[in-house]
Design an enzyme around this catalytic site. Structure first.
Site, PDB file in Angstrom:
ATOM      1  N   GLY B   8       2.334   3.833  19.106  1.00  0.00           N
ATOM      2  CA  GLY B   8       2.303   2.444  18.641  1.00  0.00           C
ATOM      3  C   GLY B   8       3.426   1.649  19.262  1.00  0.00           C
ATOM      4  N   SER B  11       3.818  -2.921  20.417  1.00  0.00           N
ATOM      5  CA  SER B  11       4.173  -4.126  19.669  1.00  0.00           C
ATOM      6  C   SER B  11       5.028  -3.759  18.464  1.00  0.00           C
ATOM      7  CB  SER B  11       2.912  -4.870  19.202  1.00  0.00           C
ATOM      8  OG  SER B  11       2.263  -4.117  18.212  1.00  0.00           O
ATOM      9  N   GLY B  12       5.583  -4.778  17.852  1.00  0.00           N
ATOM     10  CA  GLY B  12       6.300  -4.618  16.588  1.00  0.00           C
ATOM     11  C   GLY B  12       7.448  -3.621  16.638  1.00  0.00           C
ATOM     12  N   LEU B  61      -5.513   6.288  18.938  1.00  0.00           N
ATOM     13  CA  LEU B  61      -5.152   7.491  18.174  1.00  0.00           C
ATOM     14  C   LEU B  61      -5.924   7.633  16.857  1.00  0.00           C
ATOM     15  CD1 LEU B  61      -1.290   7.490  18.706  1.00  0.00           C
ATOM     16  CD2 LEU B  61      -3.000   8.833  19.906  1.00  0.00           C
ATOM     17  N   ASN B  92       4.664   6.441  14.939  1.00  0.00           N
ATOM     18  CA  ASN B  92       4.847   5.087  14.430  1.00  0.00           C
ATOM     19  C   ASN B  92       3.535   4.306  14.341  1.00  0.00           C
ATOM     20  OD1 ASN B  92       6.326   2.397  14.082  1.00  0.00           O
ATOM     21  ND2 ASN B  92       5.269   2.131  16.046  1.00  0.00           N
ATOM     22  N   SER B 141       7.110   3.881   4.504  1.00  0.00           N
ATOM     23  CA  SER B 141       7.352   2.564   3.913  1.00  0.00           C
ATOM     24  C   SER B 141       7.698   2.750   2.451  1.00  0.00           C
ATOM     25  CB  SER B 141       6.101   1.700   4.051  1.00  0.00           C
ATOM     26  OG  SER B 141       6.138   0.644   3.125  1.00  0.00           O
ATOM     27  N   TYR B 160     -12.967   1.660  -2.943  1.00  0.00           N
ATOM     28  CA  TYR B 160     -11.936   1.516  -1.917  1.00  0.00           C
ATOM     29  C   TYR B 160     -11.035   0.331  -2.209  1.00  0.00           C
ATOM     30  CZ  TYR B 160      -9.860   1.408   2.706  1.00  0.00           C
ATOM     31  OH  TYR B 160      -8.984   1.436   3.749  1.00  0.00           O
TER      32      TYR B 160
END
Lengths: 264, 280
Positions: B8, B11-12, B61, B92, B141, B160
């Site tokens: 990942g 970005s970010g 992925l 990540n 997180s 969900y």
């Protein structure tokens, strides 16, 4: 329980396969996209331990259907359920669309569906009940200009399912037409839902609920399933407002939106 | 030179972390979703850090077979470069969804990308990580708290709730780290979870409706991704591997009581079955 699913490698077909796997049904999956079938087979076997057979086919071709059925017969599979998910969507002004593409909508959504339904019904497990689901659409509820062929092809499935339900009921076959609104199947669809704002979000069907309820309903012998309160409300208006009025309203609305889009 | 793998990375948080490691002199093997994203991120990092040692791998992925493919590509790259060990793996890559959506394997997407992808990639790269007493870091997180793993319905098919699925996947990150420590700490491999805090990134951009509003609100008070990036480097720069599991702003942080060895073992068994692998 042996279930045949067409269009199994795509969004709704895959979710249907997962729902059937969760129920412990054995699956025969087909799709025109052969690359999508192998990972799904592995994933279903790992999650649910059910038997999964896959074979790619192009249901618009009689020869391809024959070789699919030859494989079914070679394995001696007899079915208890058929989920007709395979289909295509396209839109545009009728005269401006590519001719073969337009004809293809009817060929895949209707003609191919008839062909496989007819041949799977010959391979019913004798002495037990059978269930068929046709994936129609909310689009079957109205005539939709600029999406005329698609909407009509889905209307065909709805009418056909309702008639077939009555015809086959005495021989223990339940037939259901599923008429979903939008579903979050891929990024492009999600963008379209996002653009529609809150209206898009409330008419979008939740696939985990829709798939479970579809199977529940066809087993109970229901004929039509329109998922979601908003969709049922729209369908209700579709029945009381004259179809000519709906068609011209939808056309004007679309025309305006298109003009705005071209300007902006 | 130490070599690390980060997923990942286009970005970010991933992008800033890759930049930071590259600037600190690590060789960075970066995994992104698409070739276009990778090329963009590559020139971005090169513009601020021209001497960066970077190699890019583009795979989705979320799909199990693409995790296998990228693992193969990384191994081939290491063999070509004559590198025999990895210093760190940063799992990540992650996503947020508004609806129940499946991967091509028929797995729920947040569970598949946020947890299973890292679980499988780590297993594939484990021999390289064990050689150097490597460190495996998951982007977890603080949202991993206040929830249990839904063991009987891990894909949340019954009803969900997209935010529940996200929280559960972040709890799984910590359980995975815990399980890795239980199994390999004696062999020198250590695993961690990092809480990036509220960060302005692209996560949640592919959502709509209530979930979209949630992510937009969440990110409004977010910090720059350069801040959590420091946490990953901090863990890797410690000469002795830190013994604490969960980190926030380079400090040890308390984690959920659900993070137990028993739950970790349960998650390992389930994930091994779903990935078709065995940690032994």
């Amino acid at each position: 329980m042996n279930v045949m699913i067409t269009g199994a490698a795509g969004g709704l077909g895959r979710a249907m396969a997962c729902e059937c796997g969760r129920r412990g049904y054995d699956l025969f999956l087909t799709d025109i996209n052969d690359k999508g079938l192998a990972p799904l087979k592995t994933g279903l076997e790992r999650q649910f331990g059910v038997n999964v057979t896959t074979l790619a086919s192009n249901l618009t071709s009689p020869a391809s259907l024959d070789s699919l059925m030859a494989e079914v017969d070679r394995r001696g599979i007899l079915f208890d359920m058929l989920l007709n998910v395979a289909g295509v969507d396209d839109e545009g002004a009728f005269v401006e669309m590519d001719r073969e593409k337009v004809v293809g909508i009817a060929a895949i959504n209707d003609v191919a569906t008839l062909r496989i339904t007819h041949s799977v019904l010959q391979r019913r497990r004798p002495g037990s009940k059978f269930a068929i689901v046709f994936v129609s659409s909310m689009a079957s509820q109205f005539p939709i200009p600029l999406k005329a062929t698609y909407a009509a092809s889905k209307r065909f499935l709805l009418d056909f399912a309702e008639a077939l339900h009555a015809e086959l009921k005495p021989s223990g076959v339940n037939v259901l037409a599923l008429c979903p609104g939008g579903m979050a199947t891929k990024d492009s669809v999600i963008k379209a839902i996002e653009v529609q704002g809150l209206g898009g979000a409330v008419t979008t069907n939740h696939m985990e609920l829709l798939t479970r309820r579809t199977i529940d309903r066809v087993l109970k012998g229901k004929t039509v399933y329109i998922p979601g309160a908003w969709n049922r409300t729209f369908a209700f208006f579709g029945k009381i407002v004259p179809r000519r009025v709906i068609a011209s309203y939808l056309y004007k609305r679309w025309d305006k939106a298109q003009a705005k889009w071209l300007k902006g | 030179m130490k070599t690390i793998v980060i997923t990942g990375a286009t970005s970010g948080i991933g992008l800033e972390t890759a930049r930071l490691f590259a600037a600190a002199g690590y060789r960075v093997l970066a995994v992104g979703h698409s070739t276009a994203n990778c090329e963009k991120a590559n020139s971005d990092i090169k513009s601020t850090c021209p001497e960066a040692m970077l190699a890019w791998f583009a795979e989705d992925l979320m799909q199990q077979r693409e995790v296998e493919r990228v693992a193969g590509e990384i191994k081939a790259f290491l063999a070509k470069e004559g590198v025999e060990s990895l210093y760190a793996l940063i799992n990540n890559a992650g996503c947020a969804r508004s609806w129940y959506m499946t991967t091509e394997d028929g797995y729920e997407q947040q569970f598949a990308l946020n947890h299973l992808a890292g679980f499988k990639l780590t297993c594939e790269l484990l021999p390289y990580l064990l050689k150097e007493g490597g460190r495996v870091i998951m982007t977890s997180s603080e949202s991993h708290t206040g929830i249990k793993v839904h063991w009987n319905d891990v894909m949340l098919r019954r009803r969900y709730n997209p935010l529940t699925a996200y929280k559960q996947s972040k709890l799984c990150n910590l359980l995975f780290a815990k399980g890795l420590n239980d199994r390999y700490a004696s062999a020198g491999l250590h695993a961690y979870g990092v809480d990036p805090g509220l960060v302005k990134t692209d996560i949640g951009n592919k959502t709509a409706g209530i979930v979209d509003i949630f992510w937009k609100f969440r990110k409004r008070h977010g910090v720059s991704p350069t801040i959590p990036a420091k946490n990953y480097l901090f863990i890797c720069e410690q000469p002795e591997p830190p013994q604490w599991l969960y980190w926030y702003l380079c400090r040890e942080q308390k984690y959920s009581r659900q993070v137990t060895s028993e739950n970790a073992t349960r998650l390992f068994e389930l994930s091994e079955k779903l990935c078709g692998i065995s940690y032994k």
